[in-house]
Design an enzyme around this catalytic site. Structure first.
Site, short mmCIF file in Angstrom:
data_model
loop_
_atom_site.label_atom_id
_atom_site.label_comp_id
_atom_site.label_asym_id
_atom_site.label_seq_id
_atom_site.Cartn_x
_atom_site.Cartn_y
_atom_site.Cartn_z
N GLU A 150 0.67 -1.31 -0.04
CA GLU A 150 -0.03 -0.16 0.02
C GLU A 150 0.71 1.32 -0.20
OE1 GLU A 150 -3.93 -2.02 2.09
OE2 GLU A 150 -2.53 -0.83 3.57
N CYS A 161 3.21 8.38 1.74
CA CYS A 161 3.91 7.31 2.49
C CYS A 161 4.20 6.22 1.78
CB CYS A 161 2.88 6.98 3.79
SG CYS A 161 3.36 5.53 4.92
N CYS A 205 6.69 -7.65 6.39
CA CYS A 205 7.89 -7.18 7.01
C CYS A 205 8.47 -8.43 8.24
CB CYS A 205 7.73 -5.93 8.16
SG CYS A 205 9.23 -5.20 9.07
N CYS A 242 7.05 -6.72 15.03
CA CYS A 242 6.33 -5.93 16.23
C CYS A 242 5.01 -6.16 16.24
CB CYS A 242 6.74 -4.51 15.71
SG CYS A 242 8.22 -3.98 15.40
N CYS A 247 1.70 -4.11 14.96
CA CYS A 247 1.77 -3.57 14.00
C CYS A 247 1.06 -4.58 12.93
CB CYS A 247 3.36 -3.28 13.38
SG CYS A 247 3.44 -3.16 11.62
N GLU A 259 10.56 -2.61 6.42
CA GLU A 259 11.21 -1.91 7.27
C GLU A 259 12.51 -1.61 6.11
OE1 GLU A 259 12.51 -0.76 10.15
OE2 GLU A 259 14.40 -0.32 9.16
N SER A 273 11.89 4.38 15.54
CA SER A 273 10.69 4.09 16.12
C SER A 273 10.96 3.48 17.58
CB SER A 273 9.83 2.87 15.08
OG SER A 273 9.48 3.31 14.15
N HIS A 308 9.18 3.58 20.82
CA HIS A 308 8.25 3.02 21.60
C HIS A 308 8.33 2.38 22.90
CE1 HIS A 308 6.52 3.34 17.58
NE2 HIS A 308 7.08 2.31 17.03
N CYS A 353 -1.11 4.80 10.04
CA CYS A 353 0.48 3.84 10.50
C CYS A 353 0.10 2.74 10.99
CB CYS A 353 0.98 4.77 11.49
SG CYS A 353 2.01 5.95 10.83
N1 SAH Z 1 9.44 -0.45 9.67
C1 SAH Z 1 9.57 0.83 9.81
C2 SAH Z 1 8.63 2.01 9.14
C3 SAH Z 1 7.28 1.51 8.70
S1 SAH Z 1 6.22 1.40 10.32
C4 SAH Z 1 9.41 1.38 11.38
O1 SAH Z 1 8.84 0.52 12.10
O2 SAH Z 1 9.80 2.48 11.50
C5 SAH Z 1 5.94 2.98 10.25
C6 SAH Z 1 5.59 3.51 11.78
O3 SAH Z 1 4.38 3.09 12.16
C7 SAH Z 1 6.46 3.31 12.70
O4 SAH Z 1 7.01 4.28 13.87
C8 SAH Z 1 5.71 2.09 13.23
O5 SAH Z 1 6.21 1.85 14.62
C9 SAH Z 1 4.19 2.87 13.30
N2 SAH Z 1 3.10 1.90 13.68
C10 SAH Z 1 3.11 0.38 13.60
N3 SAH Z 1 1.79 0.00 13.93
C11 SAH Z 1 1.29 0.74 14.25
C12 SAH Z 1 0.00 1.08 15.09
N4 SAH Z 1 -0.64 0.17 15.07
N5 SAH Z 1 -0.38 2.26 15.53
C13 SAH Z 1 0.39 3.18 15.29
N6 SAH Z 1 1.63 3.44 14.77
C14 SAH Z 1 2.08 2.14 14.60
FE1 SF4 Z 2 7.96 -4.11 10.61
FE2 SF4 Z 2 7.88 -1.39 11.39
FE3 SF4 Z 2 5.84 -2.84 11.76
FE4 SF4 Z 2 7.97 -3.12 13.01
S1 SF4 Z 2 6.51 -1.40 12.96
S2 SF4 Z 2 6.85 -4.77 12.09
S3 SF4 Z 2 9.54 -2.81 11.86
S4 SF4 Z 2 6.81 -2.23 9.68
#
Ligand code: SAH
Ligand code: SF4
Length: 348
Positions: free
Chosen positions: A88, A101, A108, A112, A115, A159, A211, A213, A332
């Site tokens: 997407e 974006c 990935c 996490c 996500c 990632e 990221s 968290h 996100c």
């Molecule tokens: N893999 C990379 C980039 C893609 S994720 C990374 O993790 O940074 C993009 C952003 O969305 C990251 O900051 C990630 O932590 C955040 N993200 C993932 N799942 C989310 C959720 N359920 N709610 C809010 N942010 C989220």
């Molecule tokens: Fe991958 Fe980023 Fe999602 Fe973590 S938050 S699973 S690194 S896309």
């Protein structure tokens, strides 16, 4: 993998159009990188040449659905790639900028739990052509609204620093051929240290978003499993080196999870990390978006603002980010191919 139209450089295109005069190569290049149009619409190029390009350099992205938010300012594209994976792209129109974006991988591998992309697992890396075409197609859409894409965030699926070499080639294309400023390009990483170090050696000063968290290893190991390999202390030292190489500010992304990482102690620990960097890291706070595979909920907006104030009182700078696109599952972390198409989606 098939070579697609945004894989090739200008020189490679000229070689491919062997024998065509230079102005024709310019016209084709402008069709791709200025008009962002389909070859069929390059009316200044002879029909036979358009057909040849269409056939020898196919498009990398087949549009599956395009979802538009009610007020029209957020558009989510779901694409199918060669081999059938889906990724997407989200276009967000703001008053003063238009941000895309983009995805860097199908799925990935980082796992996490909060996500949606992580929940789906890894399929494959994207190619340069697949990454750059996301921007070109979003730009085509933006132009329909008399807008032009100004900012890129690598915050879609995947990632980026696990696919650094290809991501870097795409950055060079966006900068050199689409003309986007490196300062308007942000690469978001979960904290892949070798990738951050590689990026620090690259010539353009792109923004780095980490990221985070969680600000202690115990909690971060749980939320972001790759922290076991790249713990916070080592990550901070990679961030310091990035800063001294690039002289740019780093941002820390913080998805706020109710009762998990929104306590007063989290704010204090996070502020300590921010103050360790020069210049200080800037925190972006975003309430966790709900995803099917994670039972915990996002922090209330009231608490998000309290947390922001706490961070500021501890000497850190923080911004509460808008949750764009939740109604079309374009926020996100919600990007996961194959989720049910929302009501506002228009199948094409
Ligand atoms: N893999 C990379 C980039 C893609 S994720 C990374 O993790 O940074 C993009 C952003 O969305 C990251 O900051 C990630 O932590 C955040 N993200 C993932 N799942 C989310 C959720 N359920 N709610 C809010 N942010 C989220
Ligand atoms: Fe991958 Fe980023 Fe999602 Fe973590 S938050 S699973 S690194 S896309």
């Amino acid at each position: 993998m098939t070579t697609t139209r945004y894989d090739v450089s200008r020189d490679e295109l000229a070689a491919l159009l062997d024998g065509a005069p230079g102005y024709r190569v310019d016209q084709v290049w402008s069709g791709l990188y200025e008009q962002f149009a389909d070859p069929a619409d390059w009316t200044n190029v002879p029909k036979a040449m358009r057909a040849e390009i269409d056939q020898r350099l196919p498009s990398a992205l087949r549009l599956v659905t395009e979802s538009v938010s009610t007020n029209g300012d957020t558009v989510k594209f779901l694409w199918e790639l060669e081999g059938g994976s889906r990724v997407e792209t989200v276009l967000m129109l703001y008053r003063d900028r238009a941000t895309v974006c983009i995805s860097s991988q199908a799925g990935c591998a980082m796992g996490c739990g909060f996500c949606a992309t992580g929940q789906a697992g890894f399929t494959r890396h994207l190619t340069v052509g697949e990454i750059v075409e996301q921007v070109a197609r979003a730009n085509r859409q933006a132009r329909d609204a008399d807008r032009r894409v100004s900012n890129i965030v690598y915050m879609g699926m995947g990632e980026p620093l696990a696919n650094e070499a290809t991501v870097w080639q795409s950055v060079e294309r966006l900068h050199g051929d689409i003309g986007l400023s490196a300062r308007h390009i942000t690469i978001s990483t979960v904290g892949i240290i070798p990738g951050i170090r590689k990026l620090a050696e690259r010539p353009l000063p792109v923004n780095l978003a980490v990221s985070m968290h969680a600000a202690n290893d115990e909690l971060r190991n749980e939320l972001v499993p790759i922290n076991k390999r790249y713990p916070i202390g080592d990550l901070m030292s990679a961030c310091r080196d990035y800063l001294s190489a690039k002289n740019r500010r780093i941002s820390f992304e913080w998805a706020m999870i109710s009762g998990v990482n929104d306590r007063d102690s989290d704010a204090a620990e996070l502020a300590d990390l921010c103050r360790e960097l020069r210049p200080r890291a800037h925190v972006n706070l975003i309430p966790l978006n709900p995803t099917p595979g994670y039972p915990t909920v996002g922090t209330s907006l009231k608490r998000v603002h309290e947390f922001r104030n706490l961070l500021e009182s501890f000497g850190a700078n923080a911004t509460v980010r808008q949750n764009r696109g939740t109604e079309i599952d374009a926020a996100c972390g919600q990007l996961a191919a194959g989720q049910p198409v929302t009501l506002s989606a228009k199948p094409l």
